[in-house]
Structures are given as C-alpha cells and as structure tokens.
Design a protein around this motif. Structure first.
Motif, PDB file in Angstrom:
ATOM      1  N   ASP A  64      47.349  41.965   6.537  1.00  0.00           N
ATOM      2  CA  ASP A  64      47.949  43.011   6.015  1.00  0.00           C
ATOM      3  C   ASP A  64      47.103  44.444   6.032  1.00  0.00           C
ATOM      4  O   ASP A  64      47.728  45.337   6.285  1.00  0.00           O
ATOM      5  CB  ASP A  64      47.761  42.917   4.320  1.00  0.00           C
ATOM      6  CG  ASP A  64      48.639  43.901   3.642  1.00  0.00           C
ATOM      7  OD1 ASP A  64      49.827  44.118   3.982  1.00  0.00           O
ATOM      8  OD2 ASP A  64      47.899  44.664   3.129  1.00  0.00           O
ATOM      9  N   PRO A  65      45.770  44.675   6.170  1.00  0.00           N
ATOM     10  CA  PRO A  65      44.985  45.534   6.658  1.00  0.00           C
ATOM     11  C   PRO A  65      45.358  46.249   7.790  1.00  0.00           C
ATOM     12  O   PRO A  65      45.649  47.304   8.018  1.00  0.00           O
ATOM     13  CB  PRO A  65      43.317  45.228   6.486  1.00  0.00           C
ATOM     14  CG  PRO A  65      43.539  44.330   5.447  1.00  0.00           C
ATOM     15  CD  PRO A  65      44.763  43.478   5.575  1.00  0.00           C
ATOM     16  N   ALA A  66      45.651  45.322   8.906  1.00  0.00           N
ATOM     17  CA  ALA A  66      45.994  45.557  10.222  1.00  0.00           C
ATOM     18  C   ALA A  66      47.389  46.301  10.124  1.00  0.00           C
ATOM     19  O   ALA A  66      47.691  47.263  11.123  1.00  0.00           O
ATOM     20  CB  ALA A  66      45.956  44.334  11.025  1.00  0.00           C
ATOM     21  N   GLY A 130      33.952  43.181  11.719  1.00  0.00           N
ATOM     22  CA  GLY A 130      33.858  41.846  10.965  1.00  0.00           C
ATOM     23  C   GLY A 130      32.292  41.739  10.640  1.00  0.00           C
ATOM     24  O   GLY A 130      31.701  42.516  10.266  1.00  0.00           O
ATOM     25  N   VAL A 131      32.180  40.503  10.006  1.00  0.00           N
ATOM     26  CA  VAL A 131      31.155  40.105   9.520  1.00  0.00           C
ATOM     27  C   VAL A 131      30.115  39.219  10.543  1.00  0.00           C
ATOM     28  O   VAL A 131      30.656  38.072  10.971  1.00  0.00           O
ATOM     29  CB  VAL A 131      31.174  39.410   8.217  1.00  0.00           C
ATOM     30  CG1 VAL A 131      29.816  39.157   7.666  1.00  0.00           C
ATOM     31  CG2 VAL A 131      31.726  40.398   7.377  1.00  0.00           C
ATOM     32  N   ASP A 132      28.976  39.768  10.977  1.00  0.00           N
ATOM     33  CA  ASP A 132      28.100  38.975  11.857  1.00  0.00           C
ATOM     34  C   ASP A 132      26.825  38.353  11.377  1.00  0.00           C
ATOM     35  O   ASP A 132      25.981  37.864  11.863  1.00  0.00           O
ATOM     36  CB  ASP A 132      27.924  39.650  12.834  1.00  0.00           C
ATOM     37  CG  ASP A 132      26.971  40.872  12.802  1.00  0.00           C
ATOM     38  OD1 ASP A 132      26.635  41.120  11.793  1.00  0.00           O
ATOM     39  OD2 ASP A 132      26.959  41.625  13.879  1.00  0.00           O
ATOM     40  N   ILE A 152      40.047  52.071   3.892  1.00  0.00           N
ATOM     41  CA  ILE A 152      39.902  53.380   4.544  1.00  0.00           C
ATOM     42  C   ILE A 152      38.969  53.456   5.680  1.00  0.00           C
ATOM     43  O   ILE A 152      38.940  53.947   6.744  1.00  0.00           O
ATOM     44  CB  ILE A 152      39.672  54.417   3.538  1.00  0.00           C
ATOM     45  CG1 ILE A 152      39.561  55.885   4.074  1.00  0.00           C
ATOM     46  CG2 ILE A 152      38.334  54.177   2.822  1.00  0.00           C
ATOM     47  CD1 ILE A 152      40.986  56.254   4.503  1.00  0.00           C
ATOM     48  N   SER A 153      37.935  52.567   5.616  1.00  0.00           N
ATOM     49  CA  SER A 153      36.906  52.548   6.500  1.00  0.00           C
ATOM     50  C   SER A 153      37.581  51.986   7.900  1.00  0.00           C
ATOM     51  O   SER A 153      37.265  52.308   8.971  1.00  0.00           O
ATOM     52  CB  SER A 153      35.645  51.593   6.252  1.00  0.00           C
ATOM     53  OG  SER A 153      34.813  52.234   5.152  1.00  0.00           O
ATOM     54  N   ILE A 154      38.355  50.975   7.644  1.00  0.00           N
ATOM     55  CA  ILE A 154      38.824  50.273   8.807  1.00  0.00           C
ATOM     56  C   ILE A 154      39.788  51.275   9.675  1.00  0.00           C
ATOM     57  O   ILE A 154      39.772  51.438  10.884  1.00  0.00           O
ATOM     58  CB  ILE A 154      39.934  49.210   8.369  1.00  0.00           C
ATOM     59  CG1 ILE A 154      38.890  47.873   7.986  1.00  0.00           C
ATOM     60  CG2 ILE A 154      40.813  48.594   9.536  1.00  0.00           C
ATOM     61  CD1 ILE A 154      39.665  46.683   7.360  1.00  0.00           C
ATOM     62  N   ILE A 155      40.707  52.174   8.763  1.00  0.00           N
ATOM     63  CA  ILE A 155      41.655  53.269   9.284  1.00  0.00           C
ATOM     64  C   ILE A 155      40.492  54.108   9.938  1.00  0.00           C
ATOM     65  O   ILE A 155      40.729  54.592  11.122  1.00  0.00           O
ATOM     66  CB  ILE A 155      42.336  53.942   8.203  1.00  0.00           C
ATOM     67  CG1 ILE A 155      43.300  52.997   7.799  1.00  0.00           C
ATOM     68  CG2 ILE A 155      43.015  55.163   8.863  1.00  0.00           C
ATOM     69  CD1 ILE A 155      44.171  53.303   6.438  1.00  0.00           C
ATOM     70  N   ASN A 156      39.563  54.700   9.597  1.00  0.00           N
ATOM     71  CA  ASN A 156      38.710  55.627  10.195  1.00  0.00           C
ATOM     72  C   ASN A 156      37.907  55.122  11.405  1.00  0.00           C
ATOM     73  O   ASN A 156      37.866  55.853  12.427  1.00  0.00           O
ATOM     74  CB  ASN A 156      37.742  56.100   9.242  1.00  0.00           C
ATOM     75  CG  ASN A 156      38.203  57.073   8.074  1.00  0.00           C
ATOM     76  OD1 ASN A 156      39.370  57.524   8.162  1.00  0.00           O
ATOM     77  ND2 ASN A 156      37.637  57.130   7.014  1.00  0.00           N
ATOM     78  N   ILE A 158      39.036  52.693  13.253  1.00  0.00           N
ATOM     79  CA  ILE A 158      39.998  52.264  14.486  1.00  0.00           C
ATOM     80  C   ILE A 158      40.731  53.557  14.840  1.00  0.00           C
ATOM     81  O   ILE A 158      40.427  54.051  16.374  1.00  0.00           O
ATOM     82  CB  ILE A 158      41.211  51.752  13.877  1.00  0.00           C
ATOM     83  CG1 ILE A 158      40.650  50.216  13.725  1.00  0.00           C
ATOM     84  CG2 ILE A 158      42.308  51.526  15.028  1.00  0.00           C
ATOM     85  CD1 ILE A 158      41.646  49.137  13.256  1.00  0.00           C
ATOM     86  N   THR A 159      40.655  54.543  14.176  1.00  0.00           N
ATOM     87  CA  THR A 159      41.003  56.023  14.679  1.00  0.00           C
ATOM     88  C   THR A 159      39.864  56.672  15.432  1.00  0.00           C
ATOM     89  O   THR A 159      40.135  57.096  16.592  1.00  0.00           O
ATOM     90  CB  THR A 159      41.462  56.927  13.469  1.00  0.00           C
ATOM     91  OG1 THR A 159      42.466  56.303  12.670  1.00  0.00           O
ATOM     92  CG2 THR A 159      41.779  58.424  13.869  1.00  0.00           C
ATOM     93  N   ALA A 160      38.769  56.394  15.255  1.00  0.00           N
ATOM     94  CA  ALA A 160      37.583  56.994  16.214  1.00  0.00           C
ATOM     95  C   ALA A 160      37.413  56.360  17.348  1.00  0.00           C
ATOM     96  O   ALA A 160      37.272  56.833  18.387  1.00  0.00           O
ATOM     97  CB  ALA A 160      36.402  56.741  15.347  1.00  0.00           C
ATOM     98  N   TYR A 161      37.791  54.824  17.361  1.00  0.00           N
ATOM     99  CA  TYR A 161      37.687  53.993  18.323  1.00  0.00           C
ATOM    100  C   TYR A 161      38.964  54.543  19.385  1.00  0.00           C
ATOM    101  O   TYR A 161      38.810  54.610  20.751  1.00  0.00           O
ATOM    102  CB  TYR A 161      37.952  52.391  18.003  1.00  0.00           C
ATOM    103  CG  TYR A 161      38.112  51.584  19.257  1.00  0.00           C
ATOM    104  CD1 TYR A 161      37.264  51.413  20.241  1.00  0.00           C
ATOM    105  CD2 TYR A 161      39.310  51.151  19.416  1.00  0.00           C
ATOM    106  CE1 TYR A 161      37.674  50.473  21.246  1.00  0.00           C
ATOM    107  CE2 TYR A 161      39.626  50.180  20.699  1.00  0.00           C
ATOM    108  CZ  TYR A 161      38.637  50.027  21.406  1.00  0.00           C
ATOM    109  OH  TYR A 161      39.025  49.164  22.326  1.00  0.00           O
ATOM    110  N   LEU A 162      40.043  54.821  19.087  1.00  0.00           N
ATOM    111  CA  LEU A 162      40.896  55.269  19.866  1.00  0.00           C
ATOM    112  C   LEU A 162      41.059  56.585  20.305  1.00  0.00           C
ATOM    113  O   LEU A 162      41.960  57.098  21.297  1.00  0.00           O
ATOM    114  CB  LEU A 162      42.490  54.761  18.943  1.00  0.00           C
ATOM    115  CG  LEU A 162      42.989  53.568  18.536  1.00  0.00           C
ATOM    116  CD1 LEU A 162      44.139  53.614  17.805  1.00  0.00           C
ATOM    117  CD2 LEU A 162      42.917  52.807  19.850  1.00  0.00           C
ATOM    118  N   GLY A 163      40.253  57.415  19.844  1.00  0.00           N
ATOM    119  CA  GLY A 163      39.736  58.927  19.936  1.00  0.00           C
ATOM    120  C   GLY A 163      40.832  59.896  19.687  1.00  0.00           C
ATOM    121  O   GLY A 163      40.888  60.826  20.603  1.00  0.00           O
ATOM    122  N   GLU A 164      41.320  59.643  18.372  1.00  0.00           N
ATOM    123  CA  GLU A 164      42.345  60.583  18.166  1.00  0.00           C
ATOM    124  C   GLU A 164      42.160  60.898  16.797  1.00  0.00           C
ATOM    125  O   GLU A 164      41.826  60.145  15.777  1.00  0.00           O
ATOM    126  CB  GLU A 164      43.579  60.187  18.590  1.00  0.00           C
ATOM    127  CG  GLU A 164      43.839  59.936  19.871  1.00  0.00           C
ATOM    128  CD  GLU A 164      44.779  59.142  20.504  1.00  0.00           C
ATOM    129  OE1 GLU A 164      45.898  59.503  19.848  1.00  0.00           O
ATOM    130  OE2 GLU A 164      44.950  58.735  21.508  1.00  0.00           O
TER     131      GLU A 164
END
Length: 164
Positions: A64-66, A130-132, A152-156, A158-164
């Motif tokens: 669901d978060p994805a 994830g958790v390591d 919100i952290s996941i969204i942020n 991934i947004t930073a990772y995608l560079g946009e």
C-alpha cells in the motif's frame, strides 16, 4: 488467497504465512489470487506510452505505501507485489524479465523487515528502504518513524532518489 492455497498444496518444502499485527489496507480489489501464484506480479502498471521511470517492489504491508507513492509523485512508476522472492525466481526468465526488466536501473524496494534479499533486484544504483538491524522496541508507529519508513518519508526519499 493464492498464498494460502499454495501453502496448503505444498508437499516438498515448508511454508509459512507471515501475518501483520497492524491494520493494513486490503488489496484484493487490485489483484486476483491467481497472480500471487507467480510470486511477483504488476499490481500497478505504468503508462506504456511513456518511458518507465522506476519500479517499486514491495510485499505484504509495504504494497500500500508503494501504491500511495505512485499515486502521489506521478512519475510513471510500476509497482510490483512480490509475496515470495524465492518462488518468483523459480518462474521463467522471460516472466521475471517482464515483471522486473534488467534494463531498468531505477529499482526501489520497500521492506519493513530485513532488507538483504532485495539487493539482488535494486542492485548498486537502486534504492532500498528497509530495516537492516534489530533490537528496536516501541510501538510500530514509533519504530517506523525512527527508521523513516512512514509514508511521507518514503515519498520524500523516493522523490529525491528519482531526482525530481
């Protein structure tokens, strides 16, 4: 339902159903149990008229978060549900390539428990959320926030990772 049926039929190896203690959205409306028997399948398809930007792989409570990420950032992302990595890897190479093509370098995995198995999909250029480590105690919400795995952290991230 598909996972339950497969576990019931399984004769040569052990099976385990890992259930969540926290509330989770119900994804059955988005899929059918036959798809789960491929152990990795597209739950949200990208717009095929546009270049695929990234693939997010998740399982269980992380699906669901994805999906929320895909709906929020709108960057032509494919979301893959992968209930069992080991059984997905037993599918034909053609099927595996159809679901997670080797030419896509932006692969993200979301896994709230041990993340080691997902590196084979995300590779050196992918993103693992994830958790390591182990040993944290507290409420699920507190641990998720500490590990930056709230929505919100996941969204942020991934947004930073995608560079946009």
């Amino acid at each position: 339902m598909g996972v339950w049926k497969q576990a019931w039929k399984q004769k040569g190896t052990p099976s385990a159903l890992i259930l969540s203690r926290q509330d989770t959205p119900y994804q059955l409306a988005e899929t059918c149990w036959e798809q789960t028997l491929k152990w990795g399948y597209i739950i949200v398809a990208e717009d095929e008229a546009k270049p695929l930007k990234a693939i997010i792989i998740a399982t269980g409570t992380e699906v669901d978060p994805a999906i929320v990420v895909d709906k929020t950032i709108k960057k032509n992302i494919r979301v893959v549900s992968m209930p069992c990595v080991e059984l997905f890897e037993q599918q034909s190479r053609a099927y595996q390539e159809k679901i997670v093509p080797n030419n896509i370098t932006k692969v993200i995995a979301i896994e709230f428990s041990n993340d080691y198995v997902w590196y084979k999909f995300v590779g050196k250029t992918g993103l693992m959320l994830g958790v390591d480590d182990y040993g944290l105690s507290g409420s699920a919400d507190a641990v998720i926030k500490y590990k930056q795995l709230e929505q919100i952290s996941i969204i942020n991230r991934i947004t930073a990772y995608l560079g946009e």
